[in-house]
Motif scaffolding. Structure first.
Motif, PDB file in Angstrom:
ATOM      1  N   GLY A  93       0.788  -1.223   0.000  1.00 45.30           N
ATOM      2  CA  GLY A  93       0.000   0.000   0.000  1.00 45.30           C
ATOM      3  C   GLY A  93       0.818   1.270   0.000  1.00 45.30           C
ATOM      4  O   GLY A  93       0.305   2.344  -0.319  1.00 45.30           O
ATOM      5  N   ILE A  94       2.091   1.166   0.368  1.00 47.32           N
ATOM      6  CA  ILE A  94       2.918   2.383   0.431  1.00 47.32           C
ATOM      7  C   ILE A  94       3.430   2.791  -0.949  1.00 47.32           C
ATOM      8  O   ILE A  94       3.929   3.909  -1.110  1.00 47.32           O
ATOM      9  N   VAL A  95       3.278   1.932  -1.934  1.00 44.71           N
ATOM     10  CA  VAL A  95       3.763   2.236  -3.284  1.00 44.71           C
ATOM     11  C   VAL A  95       3.171   3.539  -3.837  1.00 44.71           C
ATOM     12  O   VAL A  95       3.918   4.373  -4.362  1.00 44.71           O
ATOM     13  N   PRO A  96       1.848   3.782  -3.718  1.00 45.38           N
ATOM     14  CA  PRO A  96       1.327   5.035  -4.289  1.00 45.38           C
ATOM     15  C   PRO A  96       1.848   6.302  -3.607  1.00 45.38           C
ATOM     16  O   PRO A  96       1.952   7.345  -4.246  1.00 45.38           O
ATOM     17  N   ILE A  97       2.179   6.238  -2.334  1.00 47.91           N
ATOM     18  CA  ILE A  97       2.606   7.460  -1.641  1.00 47.91           C
ATOM     19  C   ILE A  97       4.116   7.586  -1.550  1.00 47.91           C
ATOM     20  O   ILE A  97       4.624   8.589  -1.051  1.00 47.91           O
ATOM     21  N   GLU A 101      10.894   8.723  -8.870  1.00 45.33           N
ATOM     22  CA  GLU A 101      10.949   9.127 -10.272  1.00 45.33           C
ATOM     23  C   GLU A 101      12.099   8.394 -10.930  1.00 45.33           C
ATOM     24  O   GLU A 101      12.986   7.866 -10.261  1.00 45.33           O
ATOM     25  N   GLY A 102      12.111   8.371 -12.225  1.00 49.79           N
ATOM     26  CA  GLY A 102      13.238   7.780 -12.929  1.00 49.79           C
ATOM     27  C   GLY A 102      13.059   6.316 -13.235  1.00 49.79           C
ATOM     28  O   GLY A 102      14.034   5.568 -13.249  1.00 49.79           O
ATOM     29  N   GLY A 103      11.839   5.865 -13.460  1.00 49.05           N
ATOM     30  CA  GLY A 103      11.615   4.489 -13.866  1.00 49.05           C
ATOM     31  C   GLY A 103      11.476   3.530 -12.705  1.00 49.05           C
ATOM     32  O   GLY A 103      11.236   3.907 -11.559  1.00 49.05           O
ATOM     33  N   PHE A 104      11.665   2.261 -13.040  1.00 48.69           N
ATOM     34  CA  PHE A 104      11.459   1.192 -12.073  1.00 48.69           C
ATOM     35  C   PHE A 104      12.441   1.276 -10.914  1.00 48.69           C
ATOM     36  O   PHE A 104      12.064   1.110  -9.753  1.00 48.69           O
ATOM     37  N   GLY A 105      13.699   1.530 -11.195  1.00 45.14           N
ATOM     38  CA  GLY A 105      14.709   1.626 -10.135  1.00 45.14           C
ATOM     39  C   GLY A 105      14.423   2.751  -9.160  1.00 45.14           C
ATOM     40  O   GLY A 105      14.569   2.598  -7.947  1.00 45.14           O
ATOM     41  N   GLY A 106      14.004   3.895  -9.679  1.00 49.47           N
ATOM     42  CA  GLY A 106      13.657   5.025  -8.814  1.00 49.47           C
ATOM     43  C   GLY A 106      12.457   4.728  -7.945  1.00 49.47           C
ATOM     44  O   GLY A 106      12.409   5.114  -6.770  1.00 49.47           O
ATOM     45  N   GLN A 107      11.467   4.016  -8.500  1.00 51.11           N
ATOM     46  CA  GLN A 107      10.283   3.646  -7.721  1.00 51.11           C
ATOM     47  C   GLN A 107      10.650   2.657  -6.621  1.00 51.11           C
ATOM     48  O   GLN A 107      10.178   2.778  -5.486  1.00 51.11           O
ATOM     49  N   VAL A 108      11.480   1.675  -6.933  1.00 52.55           N
ATOM     50  CA  VAL A 108      11.900   0.692  -5.925  1.00 52.55           C
ATOM     51  C   VAL A 108      12.666   1.381  -4.799  1.00 52.55           C
ATOM     52  O   VAL A 108      12.440   1.112  -3.614  1.00 52.55           O
ATOM     53  N   MET A 109      13.560   2.288  -5.153  1.00 49.51           N
ATOM     54  CA  MET A 109      14.321   3.003  -4.116  1.00 49.51           C
ATOM     55  C   MET A 109      13.404   3.868  -3.251  1.00 49.51           C
ATOM     56  O   MET A 109      13.598   3.981  -2.043  1.00 49.51           O
ATOM     57  N   ALA A 110      12.383   4.468  -3.848  1.00 49.92           N
ATOM     58  CA  ALA A 110      11.435   5.276  -3.081  1.00 49.92           C
ATOM     59  C   ALA A 110      10.630   4.408  -2.120  1.00 49.92           C
ATOM     60  O   ALA A 110      10.395   4.804  -0.972  1.00 49.92           O
ATOM     61  N   VAL A 111      10.234   3.225  -2.556  1.00 46.32           N
ATOM     62  CA  VAL A 111       9.475   2.313  -1.683  1.00 46.32           C
ATOM     63  C   VAL A 111      10.357   1.835  -0.533  1.00 46.32           C
ATOM     64  O   VAL A 111       9.930   1.820   0.630  1.00 46.32           O
ATOM     65  N   VAL A 112      11.586   1.451  -0.825  1.00 46.80           N
ATOM     66  CA  VAL A 112      12.508   0.999   0.222  1.00 46.80           C
ATOM     67  C   VAL A 112      12.773   2.121   1.229  1.00 46.80           C
ATOM     68  O   VAL A 112      12.774   1.903   2.441  1.00 46.80           O
ATOM     69  N   THR A 113      12.963   3.328   0.729  1.00 45.61           N
ATOM     70  CA  THR A 113      13.185   4.470   1.620  1.00 45.61           C
ATOM     71  C   THR A 113      11.953   4.746   2.470  1.00 45.61           C
ATOM     72  O   THR A 113      12.060   4.996   3.673  1.00 45.61           O
ATOM     73  N   ALA A 114      10.768   4.699   1.858  1.00 44.78           N
ATOM     74  CA  ALA A 114       9.529   4.934   2.612  1.00 44.78           C
ATOM     75  C   ALA A 114       9.330   3.867   3.681  1.00 44.78           C
ATOM     76  O   ALA A 114       8.899   4.174   4.801  1.00 44.78           O
ATOM     77  N   LEU A 115       9.654   2.627   3.365  1.00 42.14           N
ATOM     78  CA  LEU A 115       9.540   1.561   4.369  1.00 42.14           C
ATOM     79  C   LEU A 115      10.506   1.789   5.526  1.00 42.14           C
ATOM     80  O   LEU A 115      10.173   1.547   6.690  1.00 42.14           O
ATOM     81  N   ALA A 116      11.699   2.259   5.218  1.00 45.47           N
ATOM     82  CA  ALA A 116      12.677   2.511   6.275  1.00 45.47           C
ATOM     83  C   ALA A 116      12.285   3.704   7.135  1.00 45.47           C
ATOM     84  O   ALA A 116      12.410   3.669   8.359  1.00 45.47           O
TER      85      ALA A 116
END
Length: 164
Positions: A93-97, A101-116
């Motif tokens: 659920g945290i993926v939308p918030i 940016e910057g494609g798949f890698g940027g999205q994955v890094m944003a999700v990992v950062t948000a989880l942390a």
């Protein structure tokens, strides 16, 4: 006639008790409870993104009741799945918030950062689900013990046979 009192009128239950009785009490399987939490958190993430500009606080606060409902609605045979499923739902659920940016890698890094960054909400919700399921399991075990004692004909307060 004298000496016989009429029964007092029955008092209605308190308002909170009446409201709680009207709430649904489904019994979800482990998979159903996980899917409930997953769908609820993805919807909450999307609503938080649209209405609250991706507020992680709104997302985290709404995660706690989803954890409680998941733990309350899972059936007794699948109690262990609630504390396992809610962190997965939080991550999905945290993926939308999360932003990113910057494609798949940027999205994955944003999700990992948000989880942390928002791990406190994750741990808190998992703790809520774990405590509720633990209490339900202890109550289930005590009911089972009382039934076996009653079936054996032992008094309710007596120790089990062999432990005297």
């Amino acid at each position: 006639m004298y000496g016989v009192r009429p029964a007092p009128p029955a008092r209605p239950a308190p308002l909170l008790a009446q409201v709680l009785r009207k709430l649904p009490a489904p019994r979800l399987t482990g998979l159903g409870a996980g899917l409930f939490a997953l769908v609820a958190m993805v919807l909450i993430g999307a609503v938080a993104r649209l209405l609250f500009d991706g507020s992680a606080v709104v997302y985290g606060v709404l995660f706690l009741p989803v954890c409680a409902l998941t733990a309350l609605w899972v059936r007794d045979a699948d109690l262990v799945t609630a504390p396992i499923g809610v962190p997965i739902a939080f991550a999905a659920g945290i993926v939308p918030i999360a932003g990113g940016e910057g494609g798949f890698g940027g999205q994955v890094m944003a999700v990992v950062t948000a989880l942390a960054v928002h791990a406190g909400w994750l741990y808190g919700g998992t703790l809520v689900a774990g405590v509720i399921t633990s209490v339900r399991k202890v109550r289930q075990m005590s009911r089972r013990k009382r039934r076996t004692r009653a079936a054996a004909g032992a008094p309710a307060g007596a120790p089990p046979a062999g432990r005297r």
